[in-house]
Design a protein around this motif. Structure first.
Motif, PDB file in Angstrom:
ATOM      1  N   VAL A   1       0.823  -1.094  -0.036  1.00 51.27           N
ATOM      2  CA  VAL A   1      -0.058   0.096  -0.124  1.00 51.27           C
ATOM      3  C   VAL A   1       0.841   1.260   0.054  1.00 51.27           C
ATOM      4  CG1 VAL A   1      -1.767   1.449   1.239  1.00 51.27           C
ATOM      5  CG2 VAL A   1      -2.043  -1.057   1.038  1.00 51.27           C
ATOM      6  N   MET A   2       2.012   1.199   0.805  1.00 50.12           N
ATOM      7  CA  MET A   2       2.834   2.496   0.678  1.00 50.12           C
ATOM      8  C   MET A   2       3.638   2.761  -0.658  1.00 50.12           C
ATOM      9  SD  MET A   2       2.067   3.652   3.335  1.00 50.12           S
ATOM     10  CE  MET A   2       1.115   3.441   5.162  1.00 50.12           C
ATOM     11  N   GLY A   3       3.664   1.465  -1.185  1.00 46.50           N
ATOM     12  CA  GLY A   3       4.326   1.586  -2.294  1.00 46.50           C
ATOM     13  C   GLY A   3       3.486   2.493  -3.459  1.00 46.50           C
ATOM     14  N   HIS A   4       2.447   2.476  -3.297  1.00 45.57           N
ATOM     15  CA  HIS A   4       1.503   3.418  -4.174  1.00 45.57           C
ATOM     16  C   HIS A   4       1.683   5.037  -4.188  1.00 45.57           C
ATOM     17  CE1 HIS A   4      -0.776   0.336  -6.328  1.00 45.57           C
ATOM     18  NE2 HIS A   4      -0.345  -0.328  -5.315  1.00 45.57           N
ATOM     19  N   TYR A   5       2.691   5.239  -3.001  1.00 43.48           N
ATOM     20  CA  TYR A   5       2.842   6.573  -2.675  1.00 43.48           C
ATOM     21  C   TYR A   5       4.074   7.171  -3.274  1.00 43.48           C
ATOM     22  CZ  TYR A   5       2.773  11.233  -0.268  1.00 43.48           C
ATOM     23  OH  TYR A   5       2.720  12.457  -0.207  1.00 43.48           O
ATOM     24  N   PRO A   6       4.335   8.098  -4.129  1.00 40.96           N
ATOM     25  CA  PRO A   6       5.711   8.154  -4.791  1.00 40.96           C
ATOM     26  C   PRO A   6       6.490   9.180  -3.656  1.00 40.96           C
ATOM     27  CG  PRO A   6       4.113   9.664  -5.874  1.00 40.96           C
ATOM     28  CD  PRO A   6       3.494   8.669  -4.854  1.00 40.96           C
ATOM     29  N   THR A   7       7.623   9.330  -3.828  1.00 38.00           N
ATOM     30  CA  THR A   7       8.425  10.156  -2.873  1.00 38.00           C
ATOM     31  C   THR A   7       9.553  10.782  -4.060  1.00 38.00           C
ATOM     32  OG1 THR A   7      10.342   8.948  -2.459  1.00 38.00           O
ATOM     33  CG2 THR A   7       8.272   8.726  -0.766  1.00 38.00           C
ATOM     34  N   GLY A   8      10.042  12.019  -3.376  1.00 37.42           N
ATOM     35  CA  GLY A   8      11.121  12.359  -4.136  1.00 37.42           C
ATOM     36  C   GLY A   8      12.546  11.675  -3.474  1.00 37.42           C
ATOM     37  N   VAL A   9      13.593  11.830  -3.970  1.00 38.13           N
ATOM     38  CA  VAL A   9      14.841  11.265  -3.372  1.00 38.13           C
ATOM     39  C   VAL A   9      16.046  12.492  -3.065  1.00 38.13           C
ATOM     40  CG1 VAL A   9      16.430   9.140  -3.605  1.00 38.13           C
ATOM     41  CG2 VAL A   9      14.404   9.415  -5.140  1.00 38.13           C
ATOM     42  N   VAL A  10      16.535  12.261  -1.883  1.00 42.86           N
ATOM     43  CA  VAL A  10      17.506  13.219  -1.427  1.00 42.86           C
ATOM     44  C   VAL A  10      18.781  12.421  -0.747  1.00 42.86           C
ATOM     45  CG1 VAL A  10      15.941  14.934  -0.906  1.00 42.86           C
ATOM     46  CG2 VAL A  10      16.849  13.731   1.167  1.00 42.86           C
ATOM     47  N   VAL A  11      19.806  13.188  -0.733  1.00 43.54           N
ATOM     48  CA  VAL A  11      20.893  12.536  -0.118  1.00 43.54           C
ATOM     49  C   VAL A  11      21.274  13.177   1.089  1.00 43.54           C
ATOM     50  CG1 VAL A  11      22.823  13.086  -1.357  1.00 43.54           C
ATOM     51  CG2 VAL A  11      22.977  11.276  -0.039  1.00 43.54           C
ATOM     52  N   VAL A  12      21.370  12.955   2.538  1.00 40.52           N
ATOM     53  CA  VAL A  12      21.835  13.436   3.484  1.00 40.52           C
ATOM     54  C   VAL A  12      23.192  13.304   3.796  1.00 40.52           C
ATOM     55  CG1 VAL A  12      21.300  14.153   5.876  1.00 40.52           C
ATOM     56  CG2 VAL A  12      19.606  13.175   4.626  1.00 40.52           C
ATOM     57  N   SER A  13      24.245  14.298   3.666  1.00 45.21           N
ATOM     58  CA  SER A  13      25.828  14.269   3.829  1.00 45.21           C
ATOM     59  C   SER A  13      26.244  14.731   4.866  1.00 45.21           C
ATOM     60  CB  SER A  13      26.005  14.042   2.353  1.00 45.21           C
ATOM     61  OG  SER A  13      25.766  15.069   1.784  1.00 45.21           O
ATOM     62  N   ALA A  14      27.275  14.529   5.060  1.00 48.94           N
ATOM     63  CA  ALA A  14      28.135  15.257   6.180  1.00 48.94           C
ATOM     64  C   ALA A  14      29.655  14.797   5.919  1.00 48.94           C
ATOM     65  CB  ALA A  14      27.721  15.166   7.563  1.00 48.94           C
ATOM     66  N   MET A  15      30.553  15.630   6.669  1.00 46.44           N
ATOM     67  CA  MET A  15      31.961  15.401   6.648  1.00 46.44           C
ATOM     68  C   MET A  15      32.091  14.613   7.921  1.00 46.44           C
ATOM     69  SD  MET A  15      33.156  15.682   3.561  1.00 46.44           S
ATOM     70  CE  MET A  15      35.032  15.990   3.899  1.00 46.44           C
TER      71      MET A  15
END
Ligand SMILES: Cc1cc2nc3c(=O)[nH]c(=O)nc-3n(C[C@H](O)[C@H](O)[C@H](O)COP(=O)(O)O)c2cc1C
Length: 415
Positions: free
Chosen positions: A20-34
């Motif tokens: 069911v959750m797969g029917h909801y699309p999302t954007g995609v980000v990357v959270v990054s740090a040093m």
């Protein structure tokens, strides 16, 4: 009620939850740090804007993530929003490869966190709060600064596959690639008419309109054939389809073979041999053999591919059916073979003035052919097609040179 108090439902089906959750699309980000001068980051779909006053965003890392504890320790993080053409960068950064940041372009932000080059937007901030929520955390990031650095459409994730955003607004735009394909295919008009009449079959010119597909650009029907080949129908260049369209272009062959999944060595060898056979004989045939039902299934899958933008789940189903139909393609015809039922014979139109035979992006195809023929008849069809293709190639150098230049300049084949 706190999150910890949410009751566990009896007989709860985790598959249904995912489905069911797969029917909801999302954007995609990357959270990054040093961290200790090494870039670390994790790709998440669970990114959201939370509050304007104060400015807060959130993401939800798994409690088992090995990257998240490092991010949590960093002073600053940068959130890069992937653009529609950054699927490869996203895949690399979603892996556990410790050297994954070597595979993407990035620069250090003013706060000392890695910003991914080519991303739509960058959001700079600090992790300030975290709520444990089942097998994930809800992590709040206090925003210090943010900017759109490339105003293009974002990468989307849906049902396990990547895609892009397209508007469903009122301003339907004309598909330029289709127009250029139809103009090019019209160069073959006299030959298509002649072939269709001569063999009482259908004849079509197919033009490659992206690295992934071809379209029917022109058709002609001879005799009483009730063929229904529609202009503009897309045909995917996924093995086994499109052998004649790629066999004489090493780059296209590599891309074509790259679409085999999984990359099984025996299957790759099978296709390399089929392509060699196609190059040696100068044409490709698809043979219905003794399983017309299986061939119908392939046609249904192709109709589905051609008809609409598929969801990733349907796309996988269609690709699986296509991949399972390789027995119909790349066939060798034995000298003594009789009672042959062909679905099609396809020959390439070679690029004019190319020296070596090279695919031009255009192929011509005979279909709806008489059944139960012998190998000599098939060769007669193929020879007639090859002669016609040579004439079309001359047309591309002469009267249709402008259309061919426009088509090549549009760069559709490497799109
Ligand atoms: C499109 C996409 C969305 C993802 N979303 C999340 C997410 O919301 N939360 C999460 O913890 N992992 C998510 N992942 C998985 C992580 O990117 C990554 O695979 C994981 O963090 C690697 O494990 P590690 O953190 O132990 O290195 C996602 C992966 C992809 C490809």
């Amino acid at each position: 009620m706190s999150i910890a108090e949410v009751d566990q439902r009896p007989h709860f089906d985790p598959r249904a939850f995912r489905d069911v959750m797969g029917h909801y699309p999302t954007g995609v980000v990357v959270v990054s740090a040093m961290v200790n001068e090494t870039p670390v980051g994790m790709v998440v779909g669970t990114f959201s804007s939370v509050s304007l006053e104060p400015p807060l965003v959130a993401f939800m890392p798994m409690t088992t993530s090995s990257t998240y504890p490092k991010l949590r320790e960093a002073d600053h993080v940068c959130i890069s929003v992937f653009a529609h053409d950054q699927m490869q960068a996203c895949r690399s950064l979603a892996s556990k490869d410790p050297e994954k940041f070597d595979k993407v372009g990035w620069t250090l932000s003013a706060w000392g966190a890695p910003m991914i080059d080519g991303a739509v937007a960058h959001i700079h901030g600090r992790i300030t709060e975290e709520v444990e929520a089942g097998d994930h955390y809800i992590t709040l990031v206090s925003v210090d600064d943010l900017a759109v650095d490339r105003g293009v459409t974002p990468l989307l994730f849906f049902q396990g596959g990547y895609g892009g955003f397209s508007t469903t607004g009122l301003s339907a735009h004309v598909d330029e690639s289709l127009i250029s394909a139809v103009r090019l295919a019209e160069a073959a008009r006299p030959q298509l008419d002649e072939l269709a009449q001569r063999f009482s079959c259908s004849a079509a010119a197919l033009v490659q309109i992206s690295s992934l597909d071809q379209t029917i650009g022109a058709t002609s029907y001879g005799g009483s054939t009730d063929a229904d080949e529609r202009i503009g129908v897309r045909i995917p260049l996924i093995p086994p389809l499109g052998e004649a369209a790629v066999a004489w272009s090493p780059d296209q062959v590599t891309a074509w073979l790259g679409r085999i999944f999984p990359q099984d060595e025996a299957v790759l060898t099978y296709y390399r041999e089929a392509l060699t056979r196609v190059r040696e004989q100068g044409y490709a045939v698809s043979r219905i053999n003794h399983d017309p039902a299986g061939y119908d299934e392939l046609n249904e899958a192709l109709a589905e591919w051609a008809g609409a933008e598929l969801t990733p789940a349907r796309d996988r189903a269609v690709r699986t059916t296509i991949a399972q139909s390789r027995q119909y393609f790349g066939c060798a015809l034995d000298e003594v073979d009789t009672n042959i039922d062909l679905a099609s014979v396809v020959v390439p139109v070679f690029a004019p003035e190319a020296g070596e035979p090279t695919n031009s992006g255009l192929v011509i195809r005979l279909g709806n052919l008489p059944s139960g023929v012998d190998a000599a008849t098939v060769r007669e069809w193929a020879t007639a097609l090859q002669e016609a293709a040579a004439e079309v190639s001359r047309t591309l150098a002469g009267p249709a040179a402008k259309d061919y230049r426009r088509y090549t300049a549009a760069g559709l084949r490497s799109a």
